[in-house]
Design a protein around this motif. Structure first.
Motif, short mmCIF file in Angstrom:
data_model
loop_
_atom_site.label_atom_id
_atom_site.label_comp_id
_atom_site.label_asym_id
_atom_site.label_seq_id
_atom_site.Cartn_x
_atom_site.Cartn_y
_atom_site.Cartn_z
N LYS A 19 0.85 -1.19 0.00
CA LYS A 19 0.00 0.00 0.00
C LYS A 19 0.88 1.23 0.00
O LYS A 19 2.06 1.17 0.36
CB LYS A 19 -0.88 0.04 1.26
N ALA A 66 0.85 6.63 2.77
CA ALA A 66 -0.23 7.50 3.26
C ALA A 66 -1.49 6.71 3.59
O ALA A 66 -2.37 7.21 4.29
CB ALA A 66 -0.54 8.57 2.23
N ASP A 67 -1.58 5.47 3.09
CA ASP A 67 -2.75 4.63 3.34
C ASP A 67 -2.56 3.65 4.49
O ASP A 67 -3.43 2.83 4.76
CB ASP A 67 -3.12 3.85 2.06
N ILE A 68 -1.42 3.73 5.16
CA ILE A 68 -1.13 2.82 6.28
C ILE A 68 -1.24 3.61 7.58
O ILE A 68 -0.43 4.49 7.87
CB ILE A 68 0.27 2.18 6.13
N CYS A 69 -2.25 3.28 8.36
CA CYS A 69 -2.53 3.95 9.64
C CYS A 69 -1.71 3.28 10.75
O CYS A 69 -1.82 2.07 10.97
CB CYS A 69 -4.02 3.85 9.95
N ASP A 117 -3.90 6.77 15.62
CA ASP A 117 -4.86 6.70 14.52
C ASP A 117 -4.77 7.91 13.59
O ASP A 117 -5.21 7.86 12.45
CB ASP A 117 -6.29 6.58 15.05
N THR A 167 -0.01 8.44 9.76
CA THR A 167 0.19 7.45 8.70
C THR A 167 1.69 7.13 8.60
O THR A 167 2.53 7.88 9.11
CB THR A 167 -0.28 7.97 7.34
N GLU A 218 3.90 9.90 7.27
CA GLU A 218 4.36 10.91 8.23
C GLU A 218 5.54 10.43 9.06
O GLU A 218 6.24 11.24 9.66
CB GLU A 218 3.22 11.30 9.16
N SER A 222 5.01 15.81 10.01
CA SER A 222 3.89 15.24 10.74
C SER A 222 2.85 16.32 11.02
O SER A 222 3.19 17.39 11.50
CB SER A 222 4.38 14.65 12.07
#
Length: 158
Positions: A68, A71-74, A123, A126, A129, A136
């Motif tokens: 992924k 930016a799509d990984i929390c 949460d 990402t 960041e 961040s």
């Protein structure tokens, strides 16, 4: 609160993979950088693959890469996935009720609230960041400086 070494290695692996998006990375590359066990890291990478965060390429010139976009990984989701529990005190474990005060004690509720706050902050972050040079929104933007990561000392050194 203390995260397990499994979570630590999970986050380090994701950061390393995020830093090397243009190439395949081996488990040995990550293990050598951090001075950690390749066997333990193999378990970490397997879990990352099962979760769909990492893609593995088999073969002589194989390796790992993010499945992924960073930016799509929390980070909060990653921590929840990699931690087996958040029992920060004995009273959180229903199989161990050794505290004589557990009936009327408010500590468990406060510790639970603190854990929820800890995860709520994660949460908002990402993987993008967390990468060196990234700004961040939670921390560095307030300070006006980029976050810079330095390799952690190898186990057994200070």
């Amino acid at each position: 609160m203390r995260l397990t070494s499994f979570t630590d290695y999970t986050l380090r692996s994701l950061i390393y993979l995020g830093m090397h998006r243009d190439q395949l990375v081996t488990i040995q590359d990550i293990a050598d950088l951090h001075g950690i066990s390749k066997n333990h890291l193999t378990k970490v990478v397997h879990q990352l693959g099962v979760s769909g965060l990492v893609e593995t390429v088999r073969g002589r010139h194989g390796g790992l890469r993010l499945a992924k976009e960073p930016a799509d990984i929390c980070i909060g989701e990653v921590v929840r996935m990699s931690e087996s529990d958040f029992h920060i005190a004995e009273c959180f474990d229903s199989t161990r009720q050794g505290c004589a005060l557990h009936q009327g004690c408010a500590l468990k509720a406060k510790l639970n609230k603190a854990t929820e706050a800890f995860l709520a902050v994660l949460d908002e972050v990402t993987l993008a960041e967390m990468l060196p040079g990234a700004r961040s929104t939670a921390g560095a933007a307030i300070l006006g400086q980029p976050i810079v990561f330095h390799p952690l000392p190898k186990a057994g050194t200070a």
